[in-house]
Write an enzyme that holds these catalytic residues in place. Structure first.
Site, short mmCIF file in Angstrom:
data_model
loop_
_atom_site.label_atom_id
_atom_site.label_comp_id
_atom_site.label_asym_id
_atom_site.label_seq_id
_atom_site.Cartn_x
_atom_site.Cartn_y
_atom_site.Cartn_z
N ASP A 1 -5.23 -4.51 -2.82
CA ASP A 1 -4.22 -4.08 -1.86
C ASP A 1 -3.66 -5.28 -1.10
O ASP A 1 -4.40 -6.14 -0.63
CB ASP A 1 -4.90 -3.10 -0.89
CG ASP A 1 -3.95 -2.55 0.16
OD1 ASP A 1 -2.76 -2.85 0.13
OD2 ASP A 1 -4.44 -1.78 1.02
N SER B 1 0.82 -1.21 0.00
CA SER B 1 0.00 0.00 0.00
C SER B 1 0.85 1.27 0.00
O SER B 1 1.65 1.49 -0.90
CB SER B 1 -0.95 -0.05 1.20
OG SER B 1 -1.90 1.00 1.15
#
Length: 393
Positions: A225, A50
């Site tokens: 993610d 991320s």
């Protein structure tokens, strides 16, 4: 951190958590401390998730797509990242690209594809993964929705152990970075056509050869993610089960720094059963517990092997922690307690900074970067192999 091992080449592993621009600024401060100790040259493997992946992408971008030296990071890379994150909003620009360009309306449910476009246009990251100089290993971690496994970009390849692996040297770096922003609901997945790549897979786990997979069972892959799987990015470097470092193409890491800038689970009432946020709250609890299990395993390892790494957590209060851990370290603890550190309200403000991709103010960036730098410093001096300069007390 002070990774000093007698007659052994130091190979530092670095795991950078998710957390949007909050994480990027905190990690920037951690790397600043490492650079001041001239230890960026010792890093052999970076694993990112991320906001950590977005940050490392910017590090490479501002160092001509090679891993920077400590002096390069301090003189050029850190200031340029500070300037970018405090002058441009990736989130706002991506929204404009989605709404104002009808060609992007097809990505309304897979907005990470628009994030990739914006990383190229706003941040100027136009290279392919094969153009990033491989002087260190970089694992960019995502999650494949089709298998639920950790999908990674590493060493010019991409995939997971269930799907198999494909050549990623011609895959855009911006798209790999965008996977790290692809949170369910908020942004959505990066969608790629599986049939555009040739996939390889070992016939069994310990086999040395690979076989070509003629066709995957999925026409498209939805990449989310990596925080869905492991928001700390620990797994590529550290085996949670055996609590040992993993082997890699650059040799086994012998010192591991985990920089955790993830948001803490808030204490709040459970939303009404008809409120969609009720499901988000339950998911947040599950994610927090998964993260906690990894943290406990790694911290347990550090307690047994204190000279093998460090866990740097956003929101940690130096004075409270130093007092709690000062037994047997009274001399160094006393000197640390006389140093100036951020106040508790400043640390709380840093830890509570929202998880966004929006433009930061210079004061917010500086606060988060200083918190990352201080967290690395007091951990090193109290628990590592660091030393204290008497003039700094």
């Amino acid at each position: 951190m002070s990774a000093k091992k007698e007659s052994t080449e130091i190979k530092i592993g670095l795991a950078l958590s998710g957390g949007g621009v909050r994480a990027a600024a905190f990690h920037a401060g951690v790397l600043r401390y490492l650079a001041e100790k001239e230890q960026l040259e010792m890093i052999s493997h970076v694993s990112s998730v991320s906001g950590g992946s977005l940050f490392i992408g910017l590090v490479f971008n501002n160092a001509q797509y090679k891993w920077p030296s400590s002096s390069e990071y301090l003189s050029a890379v850190f200031p340029q990242i500070r300037e970018l994150l405090t002058s441009k909003s990736l989130q706002r620009s991506a929204i404009f690209n989605l709404l104002l360009n009808p060609l992007n309306w097809m990505f309304i449910f897979s907005r990470a594809n628009v994030i990739a476009q914006t990383i190229k246009s706003l941040w100027g990251i136009n290279v392919l993964l094969g153009q990033v100089t491989p002087n260190i290993l970089w694992s960019i971690n995502g999650t494949a929705a089709e298998t639920g496994r950790r999908f990674r970009f590493k060493n010019g390849r991409m995939g997971d152990y269930e799907i198999g692996y494909a050549d990623a040297t011609k895959f855009p770096l911006a798209s790999a970075m965008a996977v790290s922003a692809a949170f369910p609901g908020g942004i959505g997945p990066l969608v790629i056509s599986a049939n555009e790549f040739q996939w390889f897979k070992k016939p069994q786990w310990d086999a040395h050869d690979e076989k070509v997979i003629k066709k995957l069972p999925f026409n498209k892959l939805h990449l989310y993610d990596g925080g869905l799987y492991d928001n700390l990015g620990i797994e590529p470097i550290f085996d949670m089960g055996t609590q040992q470092f993993k082997d890699s193409e650059h040799g086994k890491v012998n010192y591991f720094v985990v920089s955790d800038a993830g948001a803490a689970l808030s204490r709040s009432s459970l939303p009404h059963m008809l409120n969609p946020l009720r499901f988000k709250r339950i998911a947040d609890i599950a994610f927090d517990q998964t993260r906690s299990l990894r943290v406990r395993s790694f911290v347990n390892f550090l307690q047994k092997n204190p000279s093998s790494g460090a866990y740097l957590q956003i929101g940690s209060f130096p004075i409270k922690t130093i007092k709690r851990l000062m037994r047997g370290r009274e001399k160094v603890a006393e000197q640390l307690l006389n140093m100036k550190w951020l106040q508790e309200n400043e640390i709380e403000a840093a830890a509570n900074y929202p998880t966004t991709l929006c433009q930061m103010t210079t004061s917010d960036f500086d606060l988060l970067a200083k918190h990352g730098w201080e967290t690395a410093r007091w951990n090193d001096l109290l628990l590592g192999q660091g030393y204290i300069n008497q003039s700094e007390t």
